[in-house]
Design a protein around this motif. Sequence first.
Motif: not given
Lengths: 115, 115
Positions: A7-12, B30
């Motif tokens: 999972e990668l946050s939008d910030e990351a 993404k």
Amino acid sequence: MKKQHRELSDEALELIAARFRVLAEPMRLKILNALGEVELNVNEIVEATGSGQANISKHLGILFNEGLVARRKEGLNTYYSVADKQIFALCENVCASVDEHLATKQRAFKRGATK
Amino acid sequence: MKKQHRELSDEALELIAARFRVLAEPMRLKILNALGEVELNVNEIVEATGSGQANISKHLGILFNEGLVARRKEGLNTYYSVADKQIFALCENVCASVDEHLATKQRAFKRGATK
DNA sequence: TGACTATATTACTATATGGTAATATAAAAA
DNA sequence: TTTTTATATTACCATATAGTAATATAGTCA
């Protein structure tokens, strides 16, 4: 629904993209390539790249802010060197990947199938 | 004058930069992250990313042109998958590099030296 | 056939940024 | 101090591109 990857946050994602963005300029790659393993001052980089001083300074600032190069002042001169040597491995990978992609395209072209 | 690294023509630098440029967009990262090891159609990607259909189609076109994703049509649907799995290793590297850079910055900050 | 649906494309706007000229800064030299 | 030199910064313009709305395209279904 199966979980695919980490999972990668939008910030990351934004941070990772920003790093790629710094590498997405031919002139900055040229600077990194010129630096290689040695240390050069701004003028030497200007000569090596053939670009203007203001432009090079700006690019060096960007590379410095991203932590890709290190900076050392000595009198009037500022000496730069590559801080993150991993960059070269990264570029090698991309190089190979691009090469492979072009080879694939060429094969498709020769086959007459641009698809 | 010592030769530092491999000679790279301006043309080669441009191609490498172009590849980086494709990866320099959070939305495209993404998409790649959503795809992971599975195959998704456009609508599924639209839902996974929360962006609009036109935007996703455009990004998918760009990823496809760079050879990063593969495309398979099935009736009305188009299924996409990651074609160049090396991308993930690349992103891992960048991830680690960014992480390290941020850690360094944080240490500098705590020391009170933003320099 | 005609309606429906998924995807691609086009046209547009807003924003970001590379290059450059001019200028500022600051260290060395005279 | 004044001059010179190396680098950084600022302001500007031109270009590229992300997002979006509208439309086109093409496969499916009735």
